[in-house]
Structure formats: structure tokens, C-alpha cells
Design an enzyme around this catalytic site. Structure first.
Site, PDB file in Angstrom:
ATOM      1  N   GLN A 102       0.860  -1.023  -0.053  1.00  0.00           N
ATOM      2  CA  GLN A 102       0.082  -0.054  -0.116  1.00  0.00           C
ATOM      3  C   GLN A 102       0.902   1.274   0.227  1.00  0.00           C
ATOM      4  O   GLN A 102       0.482   2.506   0.000  1.00  0.00           O
ATOM      5  CB  GLN A 102      -0.904  -0.080   1.406  1.00  0.00           C
ATOM      6  CG  GLN A 102      -1.850  -1.101   1.120  1.00  0.00           C
ATOM      7  CD  GLN A 102      -2.487  -1.393   2.507  1.00  0.00           C
ATOM      8  OE1 GLN A 102      -3.414  -0.715   3.108  1.00  0.00           O
ATOM      9  NE2 GLN A 102      -1.805  -2.198   3.475  1.00  0.00           N
ATOM     10  N   ASN A 103       2.124   0.949   0.137  1.00  0.00           N
ATOM     11  CA  ASN A 103       3.111   2.322   0.119  1.00  0.00           C
ATOM     12  C   ASN A 103       3.457   2.728  -1.295  1.00  0.00           C
ATOM     13  O   ASN A 103       3.609   1.957  -2.153  1.00  0.00           O
ATOM     14  CB  ASN A 103       4.401   1.740   0.923  1.00  0.00           C
ATOM     15  CG  ASN A 103       4.010   1.257   2.487  1.00  0.00           C
ATOM     16  OD1 ASN A 103       3.080   1.456   2.996  1.00  0.00           O
ATOM     17  ND2 ASN A 103       4.960   0.363   2.754  1.00  0.00           N
ATOM     18  N   VAL A 104       3.582   4.072  -1.027  1.00  0.00           N
ATOM     19  CA  VAL A 104       3.871   4.809  -2.257  1.00  0.00           C
ATOM     20  C   VAL A 104       5.422   5.381  -2.189  1.00  0.00           C
ATOM     21  O   VAL A 104       5.847   5.789  -3.226  1.00  0.00           O
ATOM     22  CB  VAL A 104       2.870   5.963  -2.420  1.00  0.00           C
ATOM     23  CG1 VAL A 104       1.635   5.712  -2.526  1.00  0.00           C
ATOM     24  CG2 VAL A 104       3.409   7.012  -1.334  1.00  0.00           C
ATOM     25  N   ASP A 105       6.296   4.748  -1.309  1.00  0.00           N
ATOM     26  CA  ASP A 105       7.556   4.969  -1.384  1.00  0.00           C
ATOM     27  C   ASP A 105       8.811   4.268  -2.125  1.00  0.00           C
ATOM     28  O   ASP A 105       9.782   4.823  -2.339  1.00  0.00           O
ATOM     29  CB  ASP A 105       8.226   4.752   0.163  1.00  0.00           C
ATOM     30  CG  ASP A 105       7.801   3.653   0.910  1.00  0.00           C
ATOM     31  OD1 ASP A 105       7.920   2.472   0.019  1.00  0.00           O
ATOM     32  OD2 ASP A 105       7.540   3.565   1.917  1.00  0.00           O
ATOM     33  N   HIS A 120      -1.468   1.345  -4.127  1.00  0.00           N
ATOM     34  CA  HIS A 120      -1.795   2.834  -4.072  1.00  0.00           C
ATOM     35  C   HIS A 120      -1.050   3.858  -5.028  1.00  0.00           C
ATOM     36  O   HIS A 120      -0.877   5.123  -4.815  1.00  0.00           O
ATOM     37  CB  HIS A 120      -1.987   3.238  -2.557  1.00  0.00           C
ATOM     38  CG  HIS A 120      -2.908   2.601  -1.932  1.00  0.00           C
ATOM     39  ND1 HIS A 120      -2.743   2.686  -0.461  1.00  0.00           N
ATOM     40  CD2 HIS A 120      -4.090   2.170  -2.225  1.00  0.00           C
ATOM     41  CE1 HIS A 120      -3.952   1.993   0.004  1.00  0.00           C
ATOM     42  NE2 HIS A 120      -4.646   1.702  -0.997  1.00  0.00           N
ATOM     43  N   CYS A 128      -0.073  14.088 -14.987  1.00  0.00           N
ATOM     44  CA  CYS A 128      -0.968  15.547 -15.571  1.00  0.00           C
ATOM     45  C   CYS A 128      -2.361  15.309 -15.380  1.00  0.00           C
ATOM     46  O   CYS A 128      -2.896  14.259 -15.890  1.00  0.00           O
ATOM     47  CB  CYS A 128      -0.412  16.081 -16.875  1.00  0.00           C
ATOM     48  SG  CYS A 128      -1.346  17.177 -17.378  1.00  0.00           S
ATOM     49  N   CYS A 131      -3.251  15.999 -19.354  1.00  0.00           N
ATOM     50  CA  CYS A 131      -2.942  15.349 -20.557  1.00  0.00           C
ATOM     51  C   CYS A 131      -2.425  13.701 -20.015  1.00  0.00           C
ATOM     52  O   CYS A 131      -2.071  12.852 -20.926  1.00  0.00           O
ATOM     53  CB  CYS A 131      -1.928  15.730 -21.456  1.00  0.00           C
ATOM     54  SG  CYS A 131      -0.273  16.029 -20.725  1.00  0.00           S
ATOM     55  N   THR A 189       0.795  -2.984   8.569  1.00  0.00           N
ATOM     56  CA  THR A 189      -0.606  -2.481   8.298  1.00  0.00           C
ATOM     57  C   THR A 189      -1.655  -2.206   9.260  1.00  0.00           C
ATOM     58  O   THR A 189      -2.021  -3.389  10.048  1.00  0.00           O
ATOM     59  CB  THR A 189      -1.272  -2.955   6.739  1.00  0.00           C
ATOM     60  OG1 THR A 189      -2.420  -2.327   6.522  1.00  0.00           O
ATOM     61  CG2 THR A 189      -1.440  -4.298   6.877  1.00  0.00           C
ATOM     62  N   SER A 190      -2.196  -1.141   9.460  1.00  0.00           N
ATOM     63  CA  SER A 190      -3.577  -1.310  10.345  1.00  0.00           C
ATOM     64  C   SER A 190      -4.747  -2.242   9.827  1.00  0.00           C
ATOM     65  O   SER A 190      -5.564  -2.476  10.418  1.00  0.00           O
ATOM     66  CB  SER A 190      -3.897   0.055  10.577  1.00  0.00           C
ATOM     67  OG  SER A 190      -4.556   0.855   9.427  1.00  0.00           O
TER      68      SER A 190
END
Ligand code: APR
Length: 251
Positions: A102-105, A120, A128, A131, A189-190
């Protein structure tokens, strides 16, 4: 705890198809605060005001200023910790097949895991709104907030805001691998956010053993987790890997 780690290692060493589901907790020891619980980001700012797509569409400047700029500063400094490298070790041992994060790191990929499903999205990229062009976050000029694309549209992280759909391919593959695995490691994760939190249920329904690693109990702990290992991922995972390696060496 030692006993539970030994039991988890017994199961893991014999597993054919292990999948990990990770959340913000695995990156806490890399210096990235979690969202919920002690020191959580959502204690400081209201996610509905700053992390919902409607908030971004209404006032991108404020969302960039309050949330995105600060996330960039924190993520820029973060490096994989022993929990991330332990998952690479498990992959090299031929045990771990896929990480659903789930991390975006992006730290699982930096550490070296090969098959990472980004549930995620990934903060390393900006997209953008107009576009759909994708630009590396590192190349975005932040002197003017919100930053703009060359087409004039507004840039946003290539991540899921509250109120947005999970990328269909990520959702579909996550459901597939969750149903196929015989062990699921649920780490940091919670388990409060859907649909990611359904993955351990899918795994368990299909006969997998669920091993949970978290210093705090979660809604999964007493119902879904077969083996709750209560502790920090950066401590528990290296111990688990060492116990698995001992069994491999002995066989
Ligand atoms: N090791 C393992 N787990 C830890 C550690 C640690 N060192 N430190 C904290 N934790 C646990 C906490 O006890 C908590 O259960 O990590 C969990 C973090 O929970 P959340 O902050 O809710 O993170 P996550 O479950 O990934 O959140 C899901 O919510 O707001 C959104 O989009 C955001 O992807 C995120 C989603």
C-alpha cells in the site's frame, strides 16, 4: 515471541507460494511516519481535507503545500531498512513470490524485490491531470505550487487519493496472488483501508496461513492471523529470515 517466530519459520520454510502485504509500518524504521496510530500523519492533518481527490481538485495549491511537498521531503531521504531487505532475502530463498504494497515510497523496489504490486501508486511519479503525461517527481520544479505540466495542466502524484479507484490491474493481480498463496505475511498495516484489507481474508479463505507482523494488534490479529508476531518489522523479519535459513541449511 521466539516460539512464534520458530513456528512461523517452520511454515515458511515449507511454503510453496508466499505473498507479503505491506503497509506504512514497514517503512517507519526508514523514517517515514505512518498514517494512523502514534505519530501518524492523519493525527496532524485531516485526510478528508488534504488527501481526498475532491480537496485536490478544489484547491491543488493547498494540498501541494500542506501534504505533497512535505511527503516529498520525507520520502526523498528514506532508504530501505532491515525489514525491506529481509523480504528481498525471502525472495532470493525462492520463498516470497510477490509483494503487494500500500506504500507509495518505492522502497521494496529500491531494496531489490522483483515483483511488487503498487496498490496505491508510487510517489516517484507525477501525472498531469489534463493530458496524463507522467514525469519523474525528481524533475518537477517546485518553485511554483502547484507544479504544471508542459501542456498547462496541473501535476499530481501518481498515487491514489481518497475517493479514487485502485488501478484495476493492481487490484486484480492482488486478488489473484492472495487467493493462490499458501502463506501471507501481513506487515505493518492497520488493515483499516479497503480494498487492501480484504487481501488477508481472501488468502485465509483459500487456505493460506496468515502471519502478521506489527507492534500493535489490528482488526486481523484475533480473527484472521494464525500467527501474530507482535514487534517491529525491522527486528522481527530479520529474525524470521535467520530461522528460515537455519531450516534450509539443515535440510
Ligand atoms: N513495524 C511494523 N509495523 C509497524 C511499525 C513497525 N516498526 N510501526 C508501526 N507499525 C504499524 C502500526 O501499528 C499500524 O498498525 O503499522 C501500521 C500502520 O498503519 P497505517 O498508518 O494505517 O498504514 P496502512 O495500513 O499502510 O494504511 C493504509 O491508508 O491513508 C491511507 O493511503 C494510505 O496506504 C495508506 C492506507
Amino acid at each position: 515471541m521466539s516460539d512464534l517466530i520458530e513456528r512461523a519459520a517452520d511454515i515458511l520454510a515449507k511454503a510453496k507460494y508466499t505473498v507479503a502485504l505491506t503497509g506504512a509500518g514497514i517503512s517507519v524504521e526508514s523514517g517515514i511516519p505512518p498514517f494512523r496510530g502514534k505519530g501518524g500523519l492523519w493525527e496532524k492533518i485531516d485526510p478528508m481535507k488534504y488527501a481526498h481527490i475532491d480537496a485536490f481538485l478544489e484547491d491543488p495549491e493547498t494540498v501541494w503545500d500542506v501534504l505533497i511537498k512535505n511527503m516529498k521531503m520525507v520520502l526523498d531521504k528514506a532508504r530501505p531498512n532491515p525489514a525491506h531487505t529481509s523480504l528481498v532475502d525471502l525472495e532470493r530463498l525462492g520463498l516470497l513470490k510477490t509483494v503487494i504494497t500500500q506504500n507509495v515510497d518505492g522502497l521494496h523496489q529500491v531494496a531489490g524485490n522483483q515483483d511488487v504490486i503498487e496498490f496505491h501508486g508510487n510517489f516517484a511519479w507525477q501525472r498531469c491531470q489534463t493530458c496524463d503525461q507522467v514525469i519523474a517527481t525528481a524533475d518537477v520544479d517546485l518553485t511554483h505550487i502547484p507544479p504544471h505540466c508542459s501542456c498547462g495542466g496541473i501535476l499530481r502524484p501518481d498515487c491514489i487519493f481518497f475517493g479514487e479507484m485502485i488501478p484495476p490491474e493492481a487490484l486484480h493481480r492482488s486478488q489473484q496472488v492472495s487467493a493462490a498463496c499458501d502463506v501471507m505475511l501481513v506487515i505493518g498495516t492497520s488493515a483499516m483501508v479497503q480494498p487492501a484489507a480484504t487481501m488477508p481474508f481472501i488468502a485465509k479463505d483459500n487456505g493460506a496461513v496468515v502471519v502478521e507482523i506489527n507492534p500493535e494488534p489490528t482488526p486481523l490479529t484475533n480473527h484472521i492471523s494464525n500467527l501474530p508476531l507482535l514487534g517491529d518489522a525491522g527486528t522481527v523479519l530479520p529474525r524470521l529470515v535467520a530461522a528460515v535459513e537455519q531450516r534450509r541449511d539443515a535440510s
